[in-house]
Design a protein around this motif. Structure first.
Motif, PDB file in Angstrom:
ATOM      1  N   TYR A 393       0.826  -1.222   0.000  1.00 31.61           N
ATOM      2  CA  TYR A 393       0.000   0.000   0.000  1.00 31.61           C
ATOM      3  C   TYR A 393       0.848   1.254   0.000  1.00 31.61           C
ATOM      4  CZ  TYR A 393       0.472   0.770   5.159  1.00 31.61           C
ATOM      5  OH  TYR A 393       0.918   1.017   6.439  1.00 31.61           O
ATOM      6  N   GLU A 394       0.198   2.361  -0.372  1.00 31.24           N
ATOM      7  CA  GLU A 394       0.823   3.675  -0.325  1.00 31.24           C
ATOM      8  C   GLU A 394      -0.175   4.653   0.269  1.00 31.24           C
ATOM      9  OE1 GLU A 394       2.001   4.552  -4.326  1.00 31.24           O
ATOM     10  OE2 GLU A 394      -0.038   4.511  -5.097  1.00 31.24           O
ATOM     11  N   GLU A 395       0.348   5.726   0.843  1.00 34.47           N
ATOM     12  CA  GLU A 395      -0.527   6.658   1.571  1.00 34.47           C
ATOM     13  C   GLU A 395      -1.569   7.321   0.674  1.00 34.47           C
ATOM     14  OE1 GLU A 395      -0.065  10.106   0.672  1.00 34.47           O
ATOM     15  OE2 GLU A 395       1.326   9.221  -0.748  1.00 34.47           O
ATOM     16  N   SER A 396      -1.306   7.331  -0.651  1.00 30.88           N
ATOM     17  CA  SER A 396      -2.216   8.017  -1.574  1.00 30.88           C
ATOM     18  C   SER A 396      -3.377   7.114  -2.011  1.00 30.88           C
ATOM     19  CB  SER A 396      -1.443   8.535  -2.782  1.00 30.88           C
ATOM     20  OG  SER A 396      -0.731   7.495  -3.398  1.00 30.88           O
ATOM     21  N   TYR A 397      -3.910   6.327  -1.051  1.00 30.98           N
ATOM     22  CA  TYR A 397      -5.161   5.579  -1.214  1.00 30.98           C
ATOM     23  C   TYR A 397      -5.057   4.408  -2.191  1.00 30.98           C
ATOM     24  CZ  TYR A 397      -7.472   9.276   1.489  1.00 30.98           C
ATOM     25  OH  TYR A 397      -7.836  10.147   2.491  1.00 30.98           O
ATOM     26  N   GLY A 398      -3.838   3.859  -2.324  1.00 26.41           N
ATOM     27  CA  GLY A 398      -3.650   2.696  -3.195  1.00 26.41           C
ATOM     28  C   GLY A 398      -3.283   1.474  -2.384  1.00 26.41           C
ATOM     29  N   TYR A 399      -3.975   0.334  -2.641  1.00 26.54           N
ATOM     30  CA  TYR A 399      -3.785  -0.887  -1.851  1.00 26.54           C
ATOM     31  C   TYR A 399      -3.865  -2.111  -2.758  1.00 26.54           C
ATOM     32  CZ  TYR A 399      -5.956   2.713   1.066  1.00 26.54           C
ATOM     33  OH  TYR A 399      -6.295   3.907   1.640  1.00 26.54           O
ATOM     34  N   LEU A 400      -3.182  -3.180  -2.335  1.00 23.72           N
ATOM     35  CA  LEU A 400      -3.233  -4.439  -3.083  1.00 23.72           C
ATOM     36  C   LEU A 400      -3.044  -5.606  -2.121  1.00 23.72           C
ATOM     37  CD1 LEU A 400      -3.325  -5.646  -6.021  1.00 23.72           C
ATOM     38  CD2 LEU A 400      -0.836  -5.718  -5.902  1.00 23.72           C
ATOM     39  N   ALA A 401      -3.979  -6.548  -2.178  1.00 22.80           N
ATOM     40  CA  ALA A 401      -3.871  -7.738  -1.327  1.00 22.80           C
ATOM     41  C   ALA A 401      -3.643  -9.002  -2.151  1.00 22.80           C
ATOM     42  CB  ALA A 401      -5.140  -7.897  -0.479  1.00 22.80           C
ATOM     43  N   GLY A 402      -4.117  -9.014  -3.384  1.00 30.01           N
ATOM     44  CA  GLY A 402      -3.989 -10.205  -4.231  1.00 30.01           C
ATOM     45  C   GLY A 402      -3.037  -9.950  -5.378  1.00 30.01           C
ATOM     46  N   ASP A 403      -1.988 -10.766  -5.499  1.00 29.60           N
ATOM     47  CA  ASP A 403      -0.942 -10.478  -6.489  1.00 29.60           C
ATOM     48  C   ASP A 403      -1.305 -10.882  -7.917  1.00 29.60           C
ATOM     49  OD1 ASP A 403      -0.752 -13.222  -6.441  1.00 29.60           O
ATOM     50  OD2 ASP A 403       1.295 -13.294  -5.646  1.00 29.60           O
ATOM     51  N   PHE A 404      -2.560 -11.271  -8.142  1.00 32.18           N
ATOM     52  CA  PHE A 404      -3.020 -11.555  -9.509  1.00 32.18           C
ATOM     53  C   PHE A 404      -3.188 -10.247 -10.298  1.00 32.18           C
ATOM     54  CE2 PHE A 404      -6.509 -11.651  -6.465  1.00 32.18           C
ATOM     55  CZ  PHE A 404      -7.397 -10.721  -6.972  1.00 32.18           C
ATOM     56  N   VAL A 405      -3.152  -9.129  -9.577  1.00 35.22           N
ATOM     57  CA  VAL A 405      -3.081  -7.805 -10.197  1.00 35.22           C
ATOM     58  C   VAL A 405      -1.743  -7.221  -9.771  1.00 35.22           C
ATOM     59  CG1 VAL A 405      -4.035  -5.458 -10.102  1.00 35.22           C
ATOM     60  CG2 VAL A 405      -5.560  -7.407 -10.302  1.00 35.22           C
ATOM     61  N   ARG A 406      -1.128  -6.396 -10.624  1.00 32.05           N
ATOM     62  CA  ARG A 406       0.176  -5.826 -10.264  1.00 32.05           C
ATOM     63  C   ARG A 406       0.130  -4.306 -10.192  1.00 32.05           C
ATOM     64  NH1 ARG A 406       3.982 -10.108 -10.729  1.00 32.05           N
ATOM     65  NH2 ARG A 406       2.758 -11.821  -9.867  1.00 32.05           N
ATOM     66  N   ASP A 407      -1.038  -3.786  -9.855  1.00 31.65           N
ATOM     67  CA  ASP A 407      -1.184  -2.352  -9.636  1.00 31.65           C
ATOM     68  C   ASP A 407      -2.177  -2.185  -8.498  1.00 31.65           C
ATOM     69  OD1 ASP A 407      -0.852   0.361  -9.949  1.00 31.65           O
ATOM     70  OD2 ASP A 407      -1.564   0.442 -12.016  1.00 31.65           O
ATOM     71  N   LYS A 408      -2.238  -1.003  -7.933  1.00 32.09           N
ATOM     72  CA  LYS A 408      -3.217  -0.795  -6.864  1.00 32.09           C
ATOM     73  C   LYS A 408      -4.609  -1.103  -7.396  1.00 32.09           C
ATOM     74  CE  LYS A 408      -2.706   4.185  -7.653  1.00 32.09           C
ATOM     75  NZ  LYS A 408      -1.467   4.179  -8.452  1.00 32.09           N
TER      76      LYS A 408
END
Length: 566
Positions: A393-408
């Protein structure tokens, strides 16, 4: 203007400014810069604007890059998506025409789709690259063009540099000859992406849930108001929330459908409180527990939580900490937390995430600002087997929990946040109650960001001057607290201000300066990579809320005065 191929609308635009040298200079003093973020700019006529010719030129550069990689790369082709902005679909079709006219296979989404789905599609279709036409959360006068590599990751420096070199060699973008879109479709050089990709993505999102049985039993216990802010999130977010078992989901009617003017907001940015005005009114009618908003390309998520009769916003650092805590706690309890788990965040994101990760023996890695670097870490982990990615995650409201996607990915995170809110509601807690517990355990980490827009040539000069002033004349102390060390990512060095010791930084070169004080407070200065802005980040930690608030306010005021930005 003398070129016979110039589109009528762009000709008329130039006709209107032909006696305005300042406007001509703004539009033509440079080419729209292509970098790791692709292109982004104001829509209009000119080399420093987003228009059909700058899109064609960039795509010609990408096409030539692919041609150099040979037949296999051409056959693998390029997946293309677009958002709800002005000309997005048209720009996507023009990009498809350029590639297909060069005998490069194109997979095109038929209707607007979120950026994370493009990342997924590149991986699922095993394409060589991807393009998204979007300007994310910028104001309506902007559009943009992002390029993805075959991992579904936004391109990083090396690939961006190679594509940029190809773009530089295209001298006459107005004279590019292209085949007809319909005939390229008929000849199967362009094919529309089928629903199979969406279905596969939905299945992967569903696999991220940690308490799906709870949702089946109690999904009706939580009421959610959602707004896509006139963007791409409307269909996928509603579809997935409904499919997993959340039935009480209400969409803000005025913001439900695509609108390139984003007419109900100043800018469609879920980081700004104002975009929630209509959602809050609607949430009060529905007595909603949480409000969620995705930006136009649905890669960023903003969340508000009901506290008494009002709705309070969680910032990016707070929501990231809550999701991380929830994921690690649940996986630990269920015995499915990998021994080599790693969490990845950016250097301007709160250190609270690292404190939480340490409790669960999870490694934290820091990257430069930009989710592409988090995506690179995921690839590195998979190839080396060194770690298992658990959350980024990054402070600018971007998050990722599943690595099947490679962007927030705001779409997958809406489902996790809904599950998390439901789980804690069963215990009689709101997300703010849980956040307070986290603060009491780990300390009151508080952060802020000041982002100042400085447009045009003069603005750019001022931004460079501010950054240079911190680099060349760094402060020794702030309000009596010594600067412990300075990390200068441009020169790649970390300097201990007390011992004078210098160590090398391992991250790529970037025009960023971070100063860390003896009491763990820090501030970071960097120009935005995609907008005419200078960004200043601040972070403090103490044992009480009041002390942290006071300290943060003082730190901000001091640094802004130093930068002549008060």
């Amino acid at each position: 203007m003398n070129n016979p191929n110039l589109e009528k609308e762009l000709y008329q635009e130039l006709e209107a400014i032909k006696d305005n040298p300042k406007e001509i200079e703004e539009r033509f003093y440079k080419d729209l810069e292509f970098g790791t973020g692709g292109l982004r700019g104001i829509i209009g006529a000119g080399t420093n604007r987003m228009n059909v010719y700058t899109v064609r030129k960039a795509t010609m550069g990408l096409a030539n890059y692919i041609l150099k990689h040979g037949n296999e790369a051409m056959q693998k082709g390029v997946a293309i998506a677009f958002d709800s902005r002005k000309f997005s679909q048209n720009f996507a079709k023009e990009a498809a025409r350029v590639l297909a006219s060069n005998k490069i296979k194109v997979y095109l989404f038929k209707e607007l789709q979120p950026t994370p789905l493009l990342s997924f599609a590149v991986r699922y279709l095993q394409a060589f690259a991807g393009i998204v036409i979007t300007a994310s959360h910028n104001p309506p006068e902007y559009n943009g063009y992002k390029v993805y590599n075959q991992d579904g990751n936004q391109i990083t420096e090396e690939m961006a540099k190679e594509i940029y070199q190809e773009i530089q060699m295209i001298e006459k973008p107005l004279d590019v000859q292209l085949e007809n879109f319909q005939s390229l479709l008929t000849e199967k050089w362009i094919t529309y992406i089928s629903e199979e990709v969406e279905q596969a993505y939905d299945r992967m999102v569903r696999s991220l849930l940690l308490n799906s049985d709870l949702i089946q039993r109690k999904g009706n216990d939580i009421t959610i108001v959602y707004t896509p802010l006139h963007g791409t999130g409307n269909k996928p977010v509603r579809r997935i929330l409904a499919n997993v078992g959340f039935k009480n989901v209400f969409v803000v009617p005025e913001q439900e459908f695509p609108d390139p003017q984003f007419s109900t907001v100043k800018a469609p940015n879920p980081e700004e409180r104002e975009v929630f005005t209509l959602a809050i009114q609607f949430a009060k009618e529905k007595n909603a527990d949480i409000i969620m908003a995705t930006d136009p390309d649905a890669d960023r998520l903003g969340v508000l939580v009901r506290v008494g009769d009002e709705y309070q916003a969680l910032n990016g650092n707070q929501l990231g900490a809550l999701i991380l805590y929830y994921l690690l706690q649940q996986k630990s309890q269920q015995g499915i937390l990998p021994k080599n788990a790693a969490m990845v965040k950016t250097i301007v994101t709160s250190d609270l995430g690292e404190a939480i990760a340490s409790k669960f023996s999870v490694v934290t890695e820091n990257t430069l600002t930009g989710f592409k670097y988090i995506g690179e870490k995921i690839k590195e982990y998979q190839e080396s087997g060194s770690h298992t990615f658990i959350f980024g995650y990054e402070e600018s409201y971007g998050y990722l929990a599943g690595d099947f996607v490679r962007d927030k990915d705001a779409v997958q995170i809406t489902v996790i946040v809904a599950e998390m809110a439901l789980y804690y509601k069963q215990q009689g807690k709101s997300l703010f109650d849980v956040l307070e517990e986290i603060y009491q355990e780990f300390g009151y980490y508080m952060e802020d960001l000041v982002s100042i827009t400085l447009k045009g040539i003069e603005g750019n000069q001022k931004i460079q001057k501010i950054v240079a002033s911190f680099r060349d004349n760094p402060p020794k102390e702030i309000q009596g607290i010594r600067i412990k060390y300075i990390e200068d990512y441009k020169v790649g060095l970390k300097q201990d201000q007390i011992t004078g010791e210098t160590t090398k930084l391992t991250l790529p070169s970037s025009n960023v300066i971070k100063m860390v004080m003896e009491d763990q407070s820090w501030f970071t200065v960097r120009p935005s990579g995609t907008e005419p802005k200078i960004k200043l980040y601040f972070s403090v930690v103490t044992l009480t809320k009041e002390e942290s608030q006071s300290k943060l306010k003082q730190l901000k005021a001091t640094i802004l005065e130093m930068a002549n930005l008060k």
